[in-house]
Design an enzyme around this catalytic site. Structure first.
Site, PDB file in Angstrom:
ATOM      1  N   ALA A 313       0.822  -1.215   0.000  1.00  9.93           N
ATOM      2  CA  ALA A 313       0.000   0.000   0.000  1.00  9.93           C
ATOM      3  C   ALA A 313       0.852   1.258   0.000  1.00  9.93           C
ATOM      4  O   ALA A 313       0.501   2.266  -0.605  1.00  9.93           O
ATOM      5  CB  ALA A 313      -0.919  -0.002   1.220  1.00  9.93           C
ATOM      6  N   ASP A 359      19.440  30.173 -32.235  1.00  4.60           N
ATOM      7  CA  ASP A 359      19.923  30.784 -33.467  1.00  4.60           C
ATOM      8  C   ASP A 359      19.043  31.977 -33.802  1.00  4.60           C
ATOM      9  O   ASP A 359      17.883  32.047 -33.373  1.00  4.60           O
ATOM     10  CB  ASP A 359      19.843  29.780 -34.627  1.00  4.60           C
ATOM     11  CG  ASP A 359      20.995  28.794 -34.605  1.00  4.60           C
ATOM     12  OD1 ASP A 359      22.076  29.174 -34.139  1.00  4.60           O
ATOM     13  OD2 ASP A 359      20.808  27.656 -35.052  1.00  4.60           O
ATOM     14  N   ASP A 673      20.899  23.984 -36.437  1.00  6.88           N
ATOM     15  CA  ASP A 673      20.470  23.349 -37.677  1.00  6.88           C
ATOM     16  C   ASP A 673      21.636  22.719 -38.444  1.00  6.88           C
ATOM     17  O   ASP A 673      21.456  21.763 -39.172  1.00  6.88           O
ATOM     18  CB  ASP A 673      19.733  24.341 -38.580  1.00  6.88           C
ATOM     19  CG  ASP A 673      20.551  25.611 -38.857  1.00  6.88           C
ATOM     20  OD1 ASP A 673      21.733  25.661 -38.449  1.00  6.88           O
ATOM     21  OD2 ASP A 673      20.012  26.549 -39.467  1.00  6.88           O
ATOM     22  N   GLU A 742      -3.269   5.489   4.568  1.00  4.13           N
ATOM     23  CA  GLU A 742      -3.399   4.049   4.852  1.00  4.13           C
ATOM     24  C   GLU A 742      -2.376   3.624   5.910  1.00  4.13           C
ATOM     25  O   GLU A 742      -2.691   2.855   6.830  1.00  4.13           O
ATOM     26  CB  GLU A 742      -3.210   3.261   3.560  1.00  4.13           C
ATOM     27  CG  GLU A 742      -4.248   3.586   2.483  1.00  4.13           C
ATOM     28  CD  GLU A 742      -3.842   3.065   1.113  1.00  4.13           C
ATOM     29  OE1 GLU A 742      -3.217   1.995   1.053  1.00  4.13           O
ATOM     30  OE2 GLU A 742      -4.140   3.741   0.108  1.00  4.13           O
ATOM     31  N   ASN A 780      -6.134   0.719  -2.912  1.00  2.00           N
ATOM     32  CA  ASN A 780      -5.147   1.053  -3.942  1.00  2.00           C
ATOM     33  C   ASN A 780      -5.741   0.940  -5.338  1.00  2.00           C
ATOM     34  O   ASN A 780      -5.469   1.758  -6.221  1.00  2.00           O
ATOM     35  CB  ASN A 780      -3.929   0.139  -3.823  1.00  2.00           C
ATOM     36  CG  ASN A 780      -2.988   0.602  -2.724  1.00  2.00           C
ATOM     37  OD1 ASN A 780      -3.318   1.501  -1.965  1.00  2.00           O
ATOM     38  ND2 ASN A 780      -1.821  -0.013  -2.641  1.00  2.00           N
ATOM     39  N   ASP A 784      -6.210   4.849  -6.224  1.00  2.00           N
ATOM     40  CA  ASP A 784      -4.877   5.255  -6.691  1.00  2.00           C
ATOM     41  C   ASP A 784      -4.857   5.553  -8.192  1.00  2.00           C
ATOM     42  O   ASP A 784      -4.633   6.683  -8.611  1.00  2.00           O
ATOM     43  CB  ASP A 784      -3.845   4.174  -6.359  1.00  2.00           C
ATOM     44  CG  ASP A 784      -3.255   4.380  -4.966  1.00  2.00           C
ATOM     45  OD1 ASP A 784      -3.848   5.157  -4.191  1.00  2.00           O
ATOM     46  OD2 ASP A 784      -2.219   3.765  -4.660  1.00  2.00           O
TER      47      ASP A 784
END
Length: 954
Positions: A313, A359, A673, A742, A780, A784
């Protein structure tokens, strides 16, 4: 070269380096080179010999990295430390399940496997999408070259060129290989991709008198460059990796790529979580065993299962997959804005950028030379419109930038003659295709054609002239002339354009309206003042003049007649800034990001453009590449702290600038480039290649590719990168605080079992815990992944561009977040345990329900508290009610979580599986009220923080 960065900069094949060996083809007569290569330059190779050499030397291609096999790509997805932690947790879970008798299905282990596999799949899919996007940016047609084979001109794939081939070069051709010139007529080659020099280089077949830098070898042409003007022939002396471009490509293998800040931070978080999880599991198991006086094997297994469940958990199983999804969604959003990010983790790095080194040409500017001023004997006018689209008008007046249409007939005639003359002494072409205007030839010459379109009738009149001869431009003369035949005038004209000071020295008269008057000292000084005035404003200046000659004038030795000219006027030319860049620069500065311009152009021009765009304040000066080369390490770093405009830099100077900025603690995004930019791009934290004008080597080494070569796209990608980082913090804050809830519930439930009435609640002396292992795993599953995933695609909550960039060493989970995580987790734990206490007999509050009902109520309270916490976690400082309804996915995830919780509490077969009991409305009401305490606690905390930090940004 700076002594402060020899390890990188000294690896570059500097454009100032020389090849002075006896085999250097630039120092040898072309006849000797051709004889050594076994070819007659007038005939070329035969097909059989060309095929033999191709088989011996291999194709004329740069060596690319071998494709990564699928198995290696799959394996790379499992190298994340957090994934390893999950796999360990899965192993422990399977072991406990097996020890218990392997009864049923190991749900928690299967969930972890599913998450790990999903994460790997997401990573593979995104990398494949990025590879496809990069491939789509490449040319849709293969490069070809014209060569002589057995005396015939044939077109072959450039990959099939071999040493000894005779290239036939013409305007617009790409040079397919390194070659020694045999002949050249007004041949000018754009070598910016190799040397960084923006001006086309005039070429000559004469042998080089002495060893010279790469950019000064006028008798050589190189792979990856392009013919801007003229024609020529050249014998190929090197192909593939033996070319100058190949030499730079080899350097990329020696330039190491570093882990992104996000990768480093996630690795650190994973290690901290791993140690924390082990510590929590051990502490809880020891406390449970002590408090409950464990003596039987069954009790021991229960305690062990509780510890493992709590460990699982505490680990946010969904983190790797959610992280990949968030990054993938962000990368796709960037791709829609023409920013293709090649690696997922690089997306967040872009949001951490503190310096964007860009640039000028094509990125900050349009790369479309535009005439904006014309100065003649009677005054000066402004031309509106930018770029190659021939839209605009001519304005005059005291303030010509805001002036009205040109009405002075004398000045109008002079302007028409200047633009018309410049269009006649011209080899460029302006082409329209599907509404898009492009040029063929020199961009500066094309500017005259575009400007002439803005004066009605000028282009049509010029088209009637027939060219009878020309004198090409050379760097020594700084002039170009064309002999033209105006129809119906009974005389020809020699029209000349070039450097104003050189041209004025050849003039003896000046055009004033319809009259030609002597160019006395006063008028000459006025003309020179106009040139100086335009130059001071960073315009590139070109003068135009002419003289009349008799019809049938001889074309031999025309340049001897470039004298006694009539001066027409001077034009001011500039590569105009992109209109959207000014706002993008302002947005970057608001976000605390320095914008640095790096260009090969003149310092005055660079400073003018940088000032117009808001990069620097008026009066700032540019530092040149020559000045950089004289600085040592500390001097470079000191310059990097204050200088925002670098001009006349060679490509190797970019690497010096990147090193200095990184040494000063900056996260650097660097654009480029040319092939010689590739090492600097690979060294930068974010290498940004141009998708339109960039070379393949540059794109290969870059982190991100711009599909439109536009600076504003970089800033938009930075914003998206910051949103990605914010969303990562949101779901991390949510996952960790919810998991902490938890942990607190189980830890304090075991420690204070007697206080809340849990001790002995079962009536049988067995171990009693506030939550069952299956309930922890259910939490979970329900709370979650869904809400965290929806939070990962949350729209911008706070103004992400109103705060400075994240520091290099700033933690993604800092002290303030840890404080919030712990406090929210503690409130969740207290609310859950109080709910259990309310319904259980004994404890702080006397209840009358069974353990199953009380535990189910507490279980439901914890689930609902985590769903409330979804809205808390969207910001550390902004109220949960701010823009509360902008994310429909978040509400969908919360609604789904609520429905699933109702099902697990009320559906009989789920009650059996998860040890729950039915709840009535009173139980649900208490659970909702207790769970909402999480929301109100965090609202008060945020309110107090905002009161203490008014004016600050989260």
């Amino acid at each position: 070269m700076s002594s402060g960065s020899p390890s990188r900069a000294d690896r570059l094949p500097s454009t100032s380096s020389t090849d002075s060996g006896p085999t250097d083809p630039s120092l040898r007569e072309v006849a000797d080179v051709a004889r050594e290569l076994g070819v007659d330059p007038a005939v070329g190779l035969d097909d059989t010999e060309a095929a033999r050499r191709l088989a011996a030397d291999g194709p004329n291609e740069l060596r690319s990295k071998p494709p990564v096999p699928l198995w290696r790509k799959v394996l790379d997805q499992f190298r994340d430390p957090l994934v390893a932690l999950l796999l360990v947790a899965m192993g422990i879970s399977v072991t406990v399940w097996w020890v218990e008798g392997a009864d049923g299905v190991p749900v928690d282990a299967l969930v972890i496997v599913a998450v790990v596999v999903l994460n790997a799949a997401l990573g593979l899919v995104q990398e494949s999408k990025a590879e496809n996007a990069v491939a789509a940016l490449r040319s849709m047609t293969e490069a070809t070259s014209t060569v002589l084979r057995e005396g015939r001109r044939v077109t072959v794939r450039s990959a099939e060129l071999v040493r000894g081939d005779v290239l036939v070069l013409a305007e617009g051709d790409a040079v397919g290989a390194d070659a020694r010139l045999v002949s050249a007529t007004a041949l000018r080659v754009q070598e910016a991709s190799l040397t960084g020099e923006s001006e086309a280089v005039l070429k000559d077949a004469r042998v080089l008198p002495a060893a010279a830098p790469l950019g000064d070898r006028f008798d050589m042409v190189y792979k990856g460059t392009a013919v801007a003007q003229g024609v020529g022939r050249a014998v190929v002396v090197a192909t593939g990796m033996a070319t100058q471009m190949g030499a730079i490509a080899r350097l990329l293998d020696a330039t190491e790529e570093e882990a992104t800040p996000l990768q480093r931070e996630i690795s650190r978080v994973s290690k901290v979580l791993g140690l924390t999880v082990i510590g929590i599991a051990v502490v809880v198991m020891v406390l449970a065993a002590i408090v409950n006086d464990v003596s039987s094997a069954a009790d021991l297994v229960t305690v062990l299962l509780l510890g493992v469940s709590l460990a699982v958990a505490a680990v946010p199983e969904g983190l790797p997959a959610i992280l990949s999804v968030v990054l993938a969604v962000g990368v796709q959003a960037m791709a829609r804005r023409k920013a293709v990010v090649k690696k997922l983790h690089s997306a967040e790095t872009l949001g951490s950028a503190s310096v964007i080194a860009s640039d000028k040409t094509g990125t900050l500017t349009k790369n479309e030379m535009t005439i904006q001023r014309v100065a003649t004997a009677s005054g000066e006018v402004a031309l509106t419109g930018v770029g190659y689209r021939p839209d605009g008008e001519v304005r005059a007046g005291p303030d010509i930038d805001r002036g009205g249409p040109l009405e002075d007939e004398r000045l109008l005639r002079e302007v028409v003659m200047v633009l018309g003359g410049g269009s006649l002494a011209n080899d460029a072409q302006l082409v329209e295709a599907d509404g898009e205007w492009t040029v063929q030839g020199d961009p500066t010459e094309a500017a005259f054609l575009v400007a002439a379109h803005k004066l009605a009738g000028t282009v049509d009149r010029v088209a009637e002239f027939e060219r009878r001869g020309e004198v090409p431009f050379t760097s020594e003369r700084k002039l170009m002339s064309a002999l033209v035949d105006p129809p119906g005038e009974g005389a020809w004209a020699l029209v000349t354009k070039g450097a104003p000071d050189v041209l004025l020295a050849r003039c003896s008269a000046v055009q004033v309206g319809e009259e030609i008057v002597p160019l006395d000292d006063e008028r000459r000084a006025t003309a020179l003042d106009a040139v100086e005035r335009l130059s001071d404003r960073a315009y590139r200046t070109l003068g135009v003049a002419y003289r009349r000659v008799a019809e049938g004038f001889g074309t031999d030795r025309l340049e001897e007649h470039e004298s006694d000219l009539v001066h027409l006027g001077v034009v001011g030319i500039i590569d105009p800034p992109r209109p959207e860049v000014t706002a993008a620069v302002a947005e970057a500065r608001r976000a605390g990001i320095r914008v640095v311009m790096i260009t090969g152009d003149h310092p005055v021009t660079a400073t003018r453009i940088a000032t117009d765009l808001g990069i620097v304040e008026r009066g700032a000066r540019a530092v040149t590449g020559t000045e950089l080369d004289r600085l040592d390490g500390p001097g470079l770093r000191a310059a990097a702290r204050t200088v925002s405009v670098y001009a006349r830099v060679a490509p190797q100077n970019k690497l010096q600038i990147v090193d200095a900025l990184q040494a000063d603690g900056h996260v650097v995004a660097m654009t480029g480039d040319g092939v010689n930019d590739a090492p600097a791009l690979k060294t930068a934290d974010i290498g940004v290649a141009m998708g339109v004008t960039g070379t393949e080597v540059t794109k290969e080494s870059a982190t991100m590719i711009l599909g439109d070569d536009n600076f504003a796209t970089i800033v938009a990608a930075v914003r998206q990168g910051r949103v990605i980082f914010d969303n990562i913090k949101k779901f991390l804050r949510y996952l960790l605080s919810s998991n902490m809830g938890e942990v607190c519930t189980v830890l304090f439930g075991v420690l204070f079992a007697g206080v809340v009435g849990l001790e002995g609640a079962s009536g049988g002396g067995a171990v009693v815990v506030p939550l069952l292992a299956t309930q922890i795993l259910w939490i979970n599953l329900v709370t979650d992944s869904g809400p965290a995933l929806a939070m990962g695609v949350d729209p911008e909550t706070d103004d992400v561009m109103a705060r400075p960039p994240r520091g290099m060493h700033e933690r993604i989970i800092d002290a303030r977040m840890w404080t919030g995580v712990l406090s929210i987790g503690l409130v969740m734990g207290i609310a859950t345990l109080l709910t259990i206490d309310i319904f259980l007999p004994g404890g702080l509050v006397e209840g009358s329900d069974s353990l199953a009902v009380a535990r189910t109520a507490g279980f439901t309270t914890l689930v609902l508290a985590q769903l409330f916490n979804v809205f808390n976690s969207r910001s550390e400082t902004t109220s949960a009610f701010h823009r509360m309804f902008v994310n429909r996915w978040l509400w969908g995830a919360v609604g789904l979580g609520l429905l699933l919780q109702v099902a697990v509490v009320q559906v009989p077969f789920l009650q059996v599986a998860f040890g729950t009991a039915s709840l009535d409305l009173a139980h649900w009401g208490v659970a909702v009220a207790m769970a909402s305490s999480v929301l109100w606690f965090d609202e008060i905390r945020k309110l107090l923080w905002r009161a203490r930090h008014r004016g600050e940004v989260a």
